[in-house]
Design an enzyme around this catalytic site. Sequence first.
Site, mmCIF file in Angstrom:
data_model
loop_
_atom_site.group_PDB
_atom_site.id
_atom_site.type_symbol
_atom_site.label_atom_id
_atom_site.label_comp_id
_atom_site.label_asym_id
_atom_site.label_seq_id
_atom_site.Cartn_x
_atom_site.Cartn_y
_atom_site.Cartn_z
ATOM 1 C CG PHE A 165 -7.165 18.540 -23.967
ATOM 2 C CD1 PHE A 165 -7.270 18.101 -25.277
ATOM 3 C CD2 PHE A 165 -7.487 17.662 -22.952
ATOM 4 C CE1 PHE A 165 -7.687 16.801 -25.568
ATOM 5 C CE2 PHE A 165 -7.895 16.356 -23.237
ATOM 6 C CZ PHE A 165 -7.989 15.932 -24.540
ATOM 7 C CB THR A 166 -12.071 18.244 -23.670
ATOM 8 O OG1 THR A 166 -11.185 17.126 -23.625
ATOM 9 C CG2 THR A 166 -12.449 18.538 -25.107
ATOM 10 C CG PHE B 3 -16.417 15.134 -26.347
ATOM 11 C CD1 PHE B 3 -16.275 16.294 -25.608
ATOM 12 C CD2 PHE B 3 -15.585 14.060 -26.078
ATOM 13 C CE1 PHE B 3 -15.308 16.376 -24.613
ATOM 14 C CE2 PHE B 3 -14.613 14.141 -25.093
ATOM 15 C CZ PHE B 3 -14.487 15.307 -24.349
ATOM 16 C CE1 TYR C 244 -4.063 1.986 0.309
ATOM 17 C CE2 TYR C 244 -2.533 3.472 1.407
ATOM 18 C CZ TYR C 244 -3.746 3.243 0.777
ATOM 19 O OH TYR C 244 -4.631 4.272 0.614
ATOM 20 N NE ARG D 125 -11.710 15.906 -29.673
ATOM 21 C CZ ARG D 125 -11.661 15.665 -28.363
ATOM 22 N NH1 ARG D 125 -10.506 15.579 -27.735
ATOM 23 N NH2 ARG D 125 -12.749 15.515 -27.659
ATOM 24 C CE LYS E 32 -3.447 11.339 -24.125
ATOM 25 N NZ LYS E 32 -4.297 11.257 -22.915
ATOM 26 C CG ASP F 284 -1.116 18.731 -20.978
ATOM 27 O OD1 ASP F 284 -0.471 17.665 -20.953
ATOM 28 O OD2 ASP F 284 -2.327 18.784 -21.255
HETATM 29 C C1 P71 Z 1 -6.919 12.077 -26.360
HETATM 30 C C2 P71 Z 1 -6.971 12.150 -24.888
HETATM 31 C C3 P71 Z 1 -7.947 11.297 -24.138
HETATM 32 C C4 P71 Z 1 -9.250 11.983 -24.213
HETATM 33 C C5 P71 Z 1 -9.579 12.923 -23.257
HETATM 34 C C6 P71 Z 1 -10.754 13.642 -23.380
HETATM 35 C C7 P71 Z 1 -11.557 13.438 -24.480
HETATM 36 C C8 P71 Z 1 -11.245 12.486 -25.410
HETATM 37 C C9 P71 Z 1 -10.096 11.764 -25.270
HETATM 38 C C10 P71 Z 1 -6.074 13.356 -23.037
HETATM 39 C C11 P71 Z 1 -5.315 14.472 -22.602
HETATM 40 C C12 P71 Z 1 -4.558 15.262 -23.538
HETATM 41 C C13 P71 Z 1 -3.888 16.378 -23.096
HETATM 42 C C14 P71 Z 1 -3.116 17.220 -24.029
HETATM 43 C C15 P71 Z 1 -4.630 15.984 -20.875
HETATM 44 C C16 P71 Z 1 -5.330 14.863 -21.245
HETATM 45 C C17 P71 Z 1 -6.103 14.113 -20.221
HETATM 46 N N1 P71 Z 1 -6.201 13.065 -24.318
HETATM 47 N N2 P71 Z 1 -3.939 16.720 -21.784
HETATM 48 O O1 P71 Z 1 -6.241 12.923 -26.944
HETATM 49 O O2 P71 Z 1 -4.491 14.931 -24.829
HETATM 50 O O3 P71 Z 1 -5.430 12.944 -19.898
HETATM 51 O O4 P71 Z 1 -7.025 11.162 -20.647
HETATM 52 O O5 P71 Z 1 -5.100 10.650 -19.131
HETATM 53 O O6 P71 Z 1 -7.041 11.921 -18.290
HETATM 54 O O7 P71 Z 1 -7.520 11.165 -26.930
HETATM 55 P P1 P71 Z 1 -6.196 11.586 -19.480
#
Ligand code: P71
Length: 471
Positions: A137-138, A462, A85, A395, A271, A228
């Site tokens: 970013f969303t 979305f 843990y 997007r 990523k 980020d």
């Molecule tokens: C991508 C994603 C995943 C995603 C997130 C929201 C809507 C659709 C798909 C996530 C990111 C990202 C950047 C620049 C933070 C996050 C969040 N991307 N910053 O591109 O691209 O990270 O998904 O691990 O929570 O498909 P998380």
Amino acid sequence: MKRKKIKTMGEQFGRRSWAEPWKIKMVEPIKLTSREERERTIKEAGYNTFLLRSEDVYIDLLTDSGTSAMSDRQWAGIMLGDEAYAGSRNFYHLEEAVRKYYGYKYVLPVHQGRGAEHLISKTLIKPGHYIPGNMYFTTTRLHQELAGGTFVDVIIDEAHDPPNLHPFKGNIDINKLEALIKRVGAENIPFISLAGTVNMAGGQPVSMANLKALRELCNVYGISINLDATRMAENCFFIQECEQGYQDKTIAEILREFCSYTDGAWMSSKKDHLVNIGGWLAVNDKELFDKLCNLVVVYEGLHTYGGMAGRDMEALAIGISEGVQDDHIRSRIEQVRYLGNILINWNIPIVRPVGGHAIFLDAKSFYSHLPQDKFPAQTLAAELYLDSGVRSMERGIVSAGRDPETGNHRYPALELTRLAIPRRVYTQAHMDVVSEAIRAVYKARKETKGLKMIYEPKYLRFFQARFEKIT
Ligand code: P71
């Protein structure tokens, strides 16, 4: 009869061929469904590719997030999970890797990127604050808004113009930023939200020169910069390729330098780090770290696991070192470019220059007869799936959501359909199939009438919105 001379891929582009720096050890079968089956499955999914079952998808380019292939070393790391843990050995490996490659002093694990966004937003943003950034970013913007802040886009104008060939379309417009600081006051700006390989702009990079200028300005006003770092290794490839003075530096060296001009970073390791789940938050300020460290136990887990299993942290620590290798990054980005160059050659409208992680089709010009409230990018994602089982992601206006003040749709300048390429997963032959699917949909574009939204959730619509075809 004279035989036509066949050219290898490299020859077609006037150079010697090169290949991926890995070979395949394990495969996962995928299947192509029939058009009738896809008509049914996409209708059931409300014409939203997020609501499809992955089994019904042939080539899955929904996202490059958590979908990459781990290496044999990472899988071996999974077996070395220390599932204590507290104080797991794997956490210390992760901490060491972040310190070595990114250079920040204090590291907190989180379950994924948005976990880190939540913590940093909650800690630093107060109601009435403004958070400038290089395009929203969303999830990032939502966490900033939930904390009471207002995100302000200060990216350069070129980023909103798909055919514009500026090599660093992720750059911050320093004049726009300074005007904002003067308007709202530096005391109302808790930090700059800077992203590498700007996702919503088409995977566009930020230059080192731009960051240095940003640092200077922030020093004048006493504002911190949080990065980020989600696709920062990919961003460094563009610096290495295009920015003077960086040709002989490794991606790892460029990354260290870039981070050195920032105060902290959050990371979705799904990523660049080649893992299926995980992330971290890292800062240099001890006082801030103590606050974050206290909050992580409320929302993620103890500060030595933050929502991850020990084995996940081990795979992640290994992924950090693999993710910054020059040959890996080159092959990753060149694969994206391979697909992009075919489409450019066929005059299919995409965001240019081709970015780091994905091809973005310019749905506004693809379906120039459709107004934005008929959801051209959502329509295009559905049509691509219908044609050939290729899954992509909207997007555009659906992703942009509604203005929290007025409740109206936000109408983003960019209306894009993203085909994100997972790392180390698909081959060049898959890219050929995808390109032909896009061409087929492009040829039939005039017959397409768009979609109507019939269900809309409150947050990040979305993901779960549902649509009907306009007939
Ligand atoms: C991508 C994603 C995943 C995603 C997130 C929201 C809507 C659709 C798909 C996530 C990111 C990202 C950047 C620049 C933070 C996050 C969040 N991307 N910053 O591109 O691209 O990270 O998904 O691990 O929570 O498909 P998380």
